[in-house]
Every structure is written in structure tokens, then in C-alpha cells.
Design a protein around this motif. Structure first.
Motif, PDB file in Angstrom:
ATOM      1  N   PHE A 287       0.824  -1.203   0.000  1.00 46.25           N
ATOM      2  CA  PHE A 287       0.000   0.000   0.000  1.00 46.25           C
ATOM      3  C   PHE A 287       0.864   1.261   0.000  1.00 46.25           C
ATOM      4  CE2 PHE A 287      -4.064  -2.149   1.257  1.00 46.25           C
ATOM      5  CZ  PHE A 287      -4.842  -1.540   0.277  1.00 46.25           C
ATOM      6  N   ALA A 288       1.982   1.220   0.727  1.00 45.84           N
ATOM      7  CA  ALA A 288       2.886   2.371   0.713  1.00 45.84           C
ATOM      8  C   ALA A 288       3.449   2.607  -0.681  1.00 45.84           C
ATOM      9  CB  ALA A 288       4.023   2.152   1.720  1.00 45.84           C
ATOM     10  N   LEU A 289       3.773   1.521  -1.398  1.00 39.27           N
ATOM     11  CA  LEU A 289       4.292   1.649  -2.754  1.00 39.27           C
ATOM     12  C   LEU A 289       3.206   2.097  -3.726  1.00 39.27           C
ATOM     13  CD1 LEU A 289       6.693   1.280  -4.656  1.00 39.27           C
ATOM     14  CD2 LEU A 289       6.054  -1.128  -4.894  1.00 39.27           C
ATOM     15  N   LEU A 290       1.984   1.568  -3.544  1.00 35.94           N
ATOM     16  CA  LEU A 290       0.887   1.952  -4.433  1.00 35.94           C
ATOM     17  C   LEU A 290       0.582   3.440  -4.316  1.00 35.94           C
ATOM     18  CD1 LEU A 290      -1.291   0.934  -6.417  1.00 35.94           C
ATOM     19  CD2 LEU A 290      -2.798   0.609  -4.442  1.00 35.94           C
ATOM     20  N   ARG A 291       0.734   3.988  -3.124  1.00 31.54           N
ATOM     21  CA  ARG A 291       0.490   5.421  -2.925  1.00 31.54           C
ATOM     22  C   ARG A 291       1.386   6.262  -3.828  1.00 31.54           C
ATOM     23  NH1 ARG A 291       0.275   9.966  -2.900  1.00 31.54           N
ATOM     24  NH2 ARG A 291      -0.368  11.476  -1.299  1.00 31.54           N
ATOM     25  N   HIS A 292       2.585   5.780  -4.141  1.00 29.80           N
ATOM     26  CA  HIS A 292       3.517   6.528  -4.983  1.00 29.80           C
ATOM     27  C   HIS A 292       3.520   6.051  -6.437  1.00 29.80           C
ATOM     28  CE1 HIS A 292       5.089   7.184  -0.880  1.00 29.80           C
ATOM     29  NE2 HIS A 292       5.511   8.334  -1.351  1.00 29.80           N
ATOM     30  N   ASN A 293       2.974   4.871  -6.692  1.00 31.16           N
ATOM     31  CA  ASN A 293       3.036   4.304  -8.043  1.00 31.16           C
ATOM     32  C   ASN A 293       1.725   4.422  -8.808  1.00 31.16           C
ATOM     33  OD1 ASN A 293       2.936   1.225  -9.665  1.00 31.16           O
ATOM     34  ND2 ASN A 293       4.549   2.699 -10.137  1.00 31.16           N
ATOM     35  N   TRP A 294       0.624   4.743  -8.125  1.00 33.86           N
ATOM     36  CA  TRP A 294      -0.653   4.878  -8.820  1.00 33.86           C
ATOM     37  C   TRP A 294      -0.631   6.124  -9.693  1.00 33.86           C
ATOM     38  CZ3 TRP A 294      -4.183   1.555  -9.993  1.00 33.86           C
ATOM     39  CH2 TRP A 294      -5.427   1.990 -10.453  1.00 33.86           C
ATOM     40  N   TYR A 295      -1.474   6.128 -10.706  1.00 36.71           N
ATOM     41  CA  TYR A 295      -1.508   7.217 -11.679  1.00 36.71           C
ATOM     42  C   TYR A 295      -1.815   8.551 -11.006  1.00 36.71           C
ATOM     43  CZ  TYR A 295      -3.091   9.956 -15.694  1.00 36.71           C
ATOM     44  OH  TYR A 295      -3.255  10.926 -16.641  1.00 36.71           O
ATOM     45  N   PRO A 296      -1.061   9.612 -11.323  1.00 37.16           N
ATOM     46  CA  PRO A 296       0.195   9.617 -12.098  1.00 37.16           C
ATOM     47  C   PRO A 296       1.370   9.196 -11.214  1.00 37.16           C
ATOM     48  CG  PRO A 296      -0.380  11.855 -11.457  1.00 37.16           C
ATOM     49  CD  PRO A 296      -1.486  10.981 -10.943  1.00 37.16           C
ATOM     50  N   ALA A 297       2.128   8.226 -11.685  1.00 36.09           N
ATOM     51  CA  ALA A 297       3.173   7.617 -10.873  1.00 36.09           C
ATOM     52  C   ALA A 297       4.306   8.588 -10.578  1.00 36.09           C
ATOM     53  CB  ALA A 297       3.731   6.379 -11.581  1.00 36.09           C
ATOM     54  N   LYS A 298       4.774   8.537  -9.339  1.00 35.15           N
ATOM     55  CA  LYS A 298       5.955   9.305  -8.923  1.00 35.15           C
ATOM     56  C   LYS A 298       7.195   8.427  -8.866  1.00 35.15           C
ATOM     57  CE  LYS A 298       3.106  12.414  -6.118  1.00 35.15           C
ATOM     58  NZ  LYS A 298       1.834  11.704  -6.411  1.00 35.15           N
ATOM     59  N   VAL A 299       6.991   7.094  -8.876  1.00 33.04           N
ATOM     60  CA  VAL A 299       8.108   6.144  -8.866  1.00 33.04           C
ATOM     61  C   VAL A 299       7.716   4.937  -9.709  1.00 33.04           C
ATOM     62  CG1 VAL A 299       8.847   6.846  -6.542  1.00 33.04           C
ATOM     63  CG2 VAL A 299       7.315   4.888  -6.810  1.00 33.04           C
ATOM     64  N   PHE A 300       8.730   4.176 -10.162  1.00 33.34           N
ATOM     65  CA  PHE A 300       8.515   2.883 -10.804  1.00 33.34           C
ATOM     66  C   PHE A 300       8.871   1.788  -9.813  1.00 33.34           C
ATOM     67  CE2 PHE A 300       9.453   5.110 -15.026  1.00 33.34           C
ATOM     68  CZ  PHE A 300       8.115   5.224 -15.328  1.00 33.34           C
ATOM     69  N   VAL A 301       8.188   0.637  -9.910  1.00 35.26           N
ATOM     70  CA  VAL A 301       8.409  -0.432  -8.929  1.00 35.26           C
ATOM     71  C   VAL A 301       9.609  -1.304  -9.284  1.00 35.26           C
ATOM     72  CG1 VAL A 301       5.979  -0.453  -8.319  1.00 35.26           C
ATOM     73  CG2 VAL A 301       6.797  -2.022 -10.087  1.00 35.26           C
ATOM     74  N   GLY A 302       9.890  -1.499 -10.571  1.00 37.98           N
ATOM     75  CA  GLY A 302      10.998  -2.361 -10.981  1.00 37.98           C
ATOM     76  C   GLY A 302      10.613  -3.831 -10.964  1.00 37.98           C
ATOM     77  N   ASP A 303      11.456  -4.639 -11.610  1.00 44.11           N
ATOM     78  CA  ASP A 303      11.209  -6.086 -11.649  1.00 44.11           C
ATOM     79  C   ASP A 303      11.349  -6.729 -10.275  1.00 44.11           C
ATOM     80  OD1 ASP A 303      10.740  -5.979 -14.344  1.00 44.11           O
ATOM     81  OD2 ASP A 303      12.765  -6.569 -14.928  1.00 44.11           O
ATOM     82  N   THR A 304      12.115  -6.114  -9.383  1.00 39.69           N
ATOM     83  CA  THR A 304      12.311  -6.686  -8.055  1.00 39.69           C
ATOM     84  C   THR A 304      10.980  -6.881  -7.351  1.00 39.69           C
ATOM     85  OG1 THR A 304      14.469  -5.616  -7.870  1.00 39.69           O
ATOM     86  CG2 THR A 304      13.464  -6.387  -5.830  1.00 39.69           C
ATOM     87  N   TYR A 305      10.105  -5.893  -7.432  1.00 36.92           N
ATOM     88  CA  TYR A 305       8.808  -6.022  -6.753  1.00 36.92           C
ATOM     89  C   TYR A 305       7.982  -7.129  -7.378  1.00 36.92           C
ATOM     90  CZ  TYR A 305       4.200  -5.144  -4.926  1.00 36.92           C
ATOM     91  OH  TYR A 305       2.973  -5.310  -4.316  1.00 36.92           O
ATOM     92  N   CYS A 306       7.975  -7.241  -8.698  1.00 29.27           N
ATOM     93  CA  CYS A 306       7.177  -8.270  -9.357  1.00 29.27           C
ATOM     94  C   CYS A 306       7.612  -9.663  -8.924  1.00 29.27           C
ATOM     95  CB  CYS A 306       7.292  -8.130 -10.878  1.00 29.27           C
ATOM     96  SG  CYS A 306       6.685  -6.553 -11.538  1.00 29.27           S
ATOM     97  N   TYR A 307       8.920  -9.898  -8.906  1.00 29.81           N
ATOM     98  CA  TYR A 307       9.425 -11.202  -8.469  1.00 29.81           C
ATOM     99  C   TYR A 307       9.154 -11.425  -6.985  1.00 29.81           C
ATOM    100  CZ  TYR A 307      11.866 -11.665 -12.921  1.00 29.81           C
ATOM    101  OH  TYR A 307      12.161 -11.783 -14.253  1.00 29.81           O
ATOM    102  N   PHE A 308       9.356 -10.401  -6.194  1.00 33.42           N
ATOM    103  CA  PHE A 308       9.127 -10.508  -4.753  1.00 33.42           C
ATOM    104  C   PHE A 308       7.658 -10.809  -4.460  1.00 33.42           C
ATOM    105  CE2 PHE A 308       7.427  -7.352  -1.615  1.00 33.42           C
ATOM    106  CZ  PHE A 308       7.575  -8.126  -0.478  1.00 33.42           C
ATOM    107  N   ALA A 309       6.735 -10.089  -5.089  1.00 33.56           N
ATOM    108  CA  ALA A 309       5.308 -10.301  -4.855  1.00 33.56           C
ATOM    109  C   ALA A 309       4.890 -11.700  -5.288  1.00 33.56           C
ATOM    110  CB  ALA A 309       4.495  -9.243  -5.602  1.00 33.56           C
ATOM    111  N   GLY A 310       5.332 -12.117  -6.482  1.00 30.21           N
ATOM    112  CA  GLY A 310       4.972 -13.452  -6.948  1.00 30.21           C
ATOM    113  C   GLY A 310       5.504 -14.548  -6.051  1.00 30.21           C
ATOM    114  N   MET A 311       6.716 -14.375  -5.510  1.00 33.03           N
ATOM    115  CA  MET A 311       7.275 -15.396  -4.632  1.00 33.03           C
ATOM    116  C   MET A 311       6.549 -15.439  -3.298  1.00 33.03           C
ATOM    117  SD  MET A 311       9.260 -17.902  -4.307  1.00 33.03           S
ATOM    118  CE  MET A 311      10.219 -17.827  -5.800  1.00 33.03           C
TER     119      MET A 311
END
Length: 508
Positions: A287-311
Motif C-alpha cells: 500500500f505504501a508503494l501503491l500510494r507513490h506508483n498509482w496514476y500519475p506515478a511518482k516512482v517505478f516499482v521495478g522487476d524486483t517487486y514483481c518477483y518478490f510479490a509473486g514469490m
């Protein structure tokens, strides 16, 4: 550059949240160290720390070159990348700090005479372990293997973000990260038999032992979950939002086993508590990351988050023993992966980025396309593309000779735009999330079905089979428990105390 300072209202709100969580955390030690309340409080602290660190470290990431341009905006301003790594590190710290809480009662019992600090014990008894044979070692090993797999996945995700590993090389990375939890599953659980569907039982029998194929299946789940989230990406907020939605649906499924309407003791209760302990902090940092990544995004999450979330999802599904339920929640991601196969295997030209195309004149996103520059597709592929075009599953462009020269990229995001036309980025994200929600299967109260199967020594064992709340039909043997004392038989029969106390935990 992004603003690094918290506003006054944000500062007061985060301080209030942190103080409340610390107070709740301290209060848990006044009772029995209630782990569920402690996990909720630590999740709040994880949100607060992630929120602050994302804001404070954004410019530091940009100074070392970890930045990118948002291609779906009129003004392509540079913003920080890899901010999902911050959330992953905070999450790991939170679940490490949480380790004493689920074992608080066991630690007290093992070190103070069963919880009574006034009991007098012989010196020999104290020196030989102080009731440590009653400690739930299997429960601790499952939790530690989950942490180890998540740490390995975060490291591999960082390597992908920093060195831009090619897809053909990184697709199998999650399998290496899954090795610790698969080893623990083999040692502590070890069940590889599945119940055959009723129509096929006359041909194959009631049970089929898949052997090593079952471990291959679990490794495939660990590979699929991280990569599927990484594929369904490309617009502001979609990676984090879909992960939060899946986590909430899993949390809802877990809560069914903790409700007052579920009979207790239930053989699946501790398995789903294990899932909740890992999902609550994940939701907090996300939720903390979504606050900064939702439109219009202030940051990008990167592949690290995608792999981390899926794992995270793979870990709770495998060690919580509900991997089939997990895959039902990944149906949109599975459909997106299957839809992308022709491009992923280069049967159709695959550009590096397949995100929707931004139209600067309208400010809307449109389906992006790939081009057959050198020659039209082979006849079999052209026939399939024309068939899909007639079904409105993609959009083709033809030249004067009737040959295919262009097709929309095969992603769920582009398909949604083919169906519904150009739209704003946030509307597209909301549409995909609505599609994800529609796949929620109606919950029902878990039912128990008693089955009798033959054990390794030939004797009959009565097993209670859980008909999972999301799955119809015949359950697998992994959903089965001994009727008394509600345990799955272990490879090696340990002491009665350890069997009734340790192995009951975390098994569904």
C-alpha cells in the motif's frame, strides 16, 4: 526529481500510526504474545517505514542512474526506478522481527517447565533440553525456509533490475529461489499423492503417486507466479494493485478457517494462520508503494517487486498447502501469459516493450502494435492471426495485397483496449482490476470428507479430506488429515509430543 519531504499531515498521520502500532506490539507481551495482533501491528509499521523510505530515497536512486521516463505521459519526466526493492527489504525485516511472536508460548513452555516458572526441575532435565523436544521445529523450519526463499528472490530481482537480464535467462530464476521451501516440503511433509477425479478412478485407481513430478509442479508454480505479475505490467499501478487484490482474496480465503462458524480445532487453521502472517506485512508495504506508483506515478516499482510479490504468493500457496486455490486466483495472469506465448517464443515479432501506446493528441492509451517488416507471417501463423482477428482477440492491419503487415501486441492490456477502445491510463488499470475481481469464486464453508486409504505399511488410515473453499470436486491427498489427531503422516514417526504439537501447525 521528486519531493523528499513529508507534508505536515503525512508526518502527523505516520507518527500516529507508528505510535499506535508500537503500543499494540508492546501490549501483546502483557498477555500471551498474540501473534495475529502482532503481525497486524508490524504491518502498520512496515507501511510507515516503506512510505517514508520511498519518499526519502527516491532522489538518491536517481543520482546513481536508477531512473526512467514514463512513456505514457505528455511530459516524459524522469522518476526513480526500483522502488519495489525498498518495500521488499522492509518486508523481510518485518517478518524476521516477527519470528518470536508465533513461538512465544512454545518458548515459554520449553524454557520454564511448561509455562509454570515456579516448577522445580531436576538438573539433569534442565541440562538435556528443558522440554525443547516439544518445540514445533517443523513450524519454525517452514517459516525460515519461506524467509530464505524470499531473500533469494529479492536478490535475483535486484540482479535483473541492475543488469537487465534477458527474458530467456531470467524466466527460471524463481526455481532456484524456491529450493529452500521445496526441501522443507520434502523433509517435513513429503506427500506426493493426489486423489484421482471420480470419472477416472475406475481406470487409474483412487490415488496416484506423482513422485518427483509433484515437486516439478510446485517448482512450476514458483516460476509462474513471479513471471506472470512481471508480464502483466506496463502502466502506472497495475503491478502493485493486482498483487494487493490477490493478497486480499487470499486473506479472505484464510479468514474462513478462523471464523467462529468453522469447527475448532480445524486441520487447516494453522496453515492459513501461516498464510496470514506472511500476507499482512506484504499488504502493508505494498500500500505504501501503491500510494507513490498509482496514476500519475511518482516512482517505478521495478522487476524486483514483481518477483518478490509473486514469490510471496508461491510461498504461502506451497507451504500453506493450497496451491490449487492460488492458481484459481491467477486466472487473468495465466490467460495473459498464454495469450503472450506467440510473442514470447518469437513466432510473432516481439518488441522489447509491449505497453500500450500513448496518443499525445488525445491523452489516451491505444493498443500498441508489432510490425512484420521483412516479410508477412508464415501461412499457418497468418491463418491463426486472421481467426483471432475475427474473434476480436487482436487487431490486424493489411497492405494492398491483403497481407498482414501489423498486429496488436499480445497482452491483456492491449486486448482490453481492442475491446473497449482508447482510454485513460487509470481507467485501464481499474478495468484490469475489475476483470481480476470477476474471477473470484463464490466462497463456501469448508466441508470435511472422511476417506480411508492404505498407508505404507498396508494398514488403513482414516483421513479427513478438506474440500477447499475455492475448489469443486475431489480434493487432493495434500488436503487430507488423519482423523485423529488431525495430522498428515510424516516420513519418520517422531515422538508423540512433537507429533501432536509441532506437525499440526501450518498443514492444510
Amino acid at each position: 526529481m521528486i519531493g523528499t519531504d513529508l507534508t505536515t499531515s503525512e508526518t502527523l498521520w505516520l507518527l500516529t500510526l507508528s505510535a499506535a502500532c508500537i503500543g499494540i506490539l508492546a501490549n501483546t507481551f502483557q498477555g500471551d504474545g498474540e501473534p495475529l495482533i502482532a503481525s497486524l501491528a508490524l504491518s502498520g509499521l512496515g507501511f510507515a517505514f516503506s512510505f517514508c523510505l520511498i519518499r526519502w530515497l527516491g532522489n538518491a536512486f536517481m543520482r546513481v542512474g536508477l531512473k526512467g521516463r514514463d512513456m505514457a505521459k505528455l511530459k516524459k519526466v524522469e522518476i526513480p526506478e526500483m522502488m519495489g526493492a525498498i518495500c521488499a527489504v522492509v518486508y523481510l525485516l518485518v517478518i524476521i522481527i516477527f519470528i518470536p511472536f508465533p513461538f512465544y508460548k512454545d518458548i515459554v513452555a520449553a524454557t520454564s517447565g511448561g509455562g509454570n516458572r515456579d516448577v522445580v526441575m531436576e538438573l539433569k532435565q534442565v541440562e538435556t533440553g528443558r522440554f525443547l523436544h516439544r518445540f514445533p521445529h517443523s513450524k519454525l523450519s517452514s517459516y525460515l525456509s519461506a524467509i530464505l526463499s524470499l531473500q533469494a528472490m529479492v536478490i535475483l530481482g535486484l540482479a535483473d533490475d541492475l543488469f537487465d537480464v534477458r527474458w530467456r535467462h531470467k524466466v527460471l530464476l524463481p526455481a532456484f529461489a524456491a529450493i529452500p521451501m521445496l526441501i522443507v516440503y520434502f523433509v517435513d511433509f513429503g506427500v506426493t499423492k493426489v486423489v484421482v477425479p471420480v470419472p477416472l478412478q475406475s481406470y487409474l485407481g483412487e490415488l496416484v503417486d506423482l513422485g518427483w513430478l509433484y515437486y516439478a509442479y510446485m517448482a512450476a508454480v514458483a516460476i509462474f507466479c513471479p513471471n506472470s505479475i512481471n508480464i502483466l505490467a506496463g502502466i502506472n499501478g497495475i503491478e502493485v494493485a493486482q498483487s494487493i487484490l490477490i493478497a486480499f482474496l487470499l486473506l479472505l480465503n484464510d479468514s474462513l478457517y478462523l471464523s467462529p462458524f468453522t469447527p475448532y480445532p480445524h486441520p487447516a487453521t494453522d496453515s492459513h494462520l501461516f498464510s496470514i502472517y506472511l500476507l499482512l506485512p506484504f499488504i502493508g508495504v505494498s500500500f505504501a508503494l501503491l500510494r507513490h506508483n498509482w496514476y500519475p506515478a511518482k516512482v517505478f516499482v521495478g522487476d524486483t517487486y514483481c518477483y518478490f510479490a509473486g514469490m510471496v504468493f508461491a510461498v504461502v500457496g506451497i507451504l500453506g498447502h493450497f496451491s490449487k486455490t492460488l492458481l484459481l486466483l491467477f486466472i487473468p495472469q495465466l490467460a495473459n501469459a498464454a495469450y503472450s506465448v506467440p510473442q514470447l517464443f518469437h513466432l510473432i515479432p516481439c518488441p522489447r516493450h509491449r505497453l500500450p501506446r500513448f496518443n499525445p493528441r488525445t491523452g489516451l492509451l491505444e493498443p500498441s502494435a508489432t510490425y512484420f517488416d521483412e516479410k508477412p507471417p508464415a501461412k499457418p501463423i497468418a491463418l491463426v492471426l486472421r481467426f483471432l482477428h475475427r474473434l476480436h482477440l487482436l487487431r490486424l492491419t493489411f497492405n494492398d495485397a491483403g497481407e498482414i503487415i501489423e498486429t496488436t501486441n499480445l497482452t491483456l492490456l492491449n486486448l482490453w483496449l481492442v475491446w473497449w477502445g482508447p482510454m485513460h491510463e487509470d481507467k485501464l488499470a481499474m478495468g484490469i482490476l475489475a476483470l481480476q475481481t470477476l474471477y473470484e469464486y463464490p466462497f463456501k464453508r469448508p466441508n470435511l470428507d472422511v476417506k480411508t486409504v492404505a498407508s505404507q505399511d498396508g494398514e488403513s488410515q482414516h483421513l479427513i479430506c478438506l474440500r477447499a473453499s475455492w475448489v469443486r470436486g475431489t480434493p487432493s491427498l495434500n488436503d487430507c488429515k488423519e482423523k485423529t489427531p488431525l495430522l498428515v503422516p510424516q516420513r519418520e514417526r517422531r515422538s508423540a509430543d512433537m507429533q501432536t504439537k509441532g506437525n499440526r501447525d501450518f498443514e492444510n
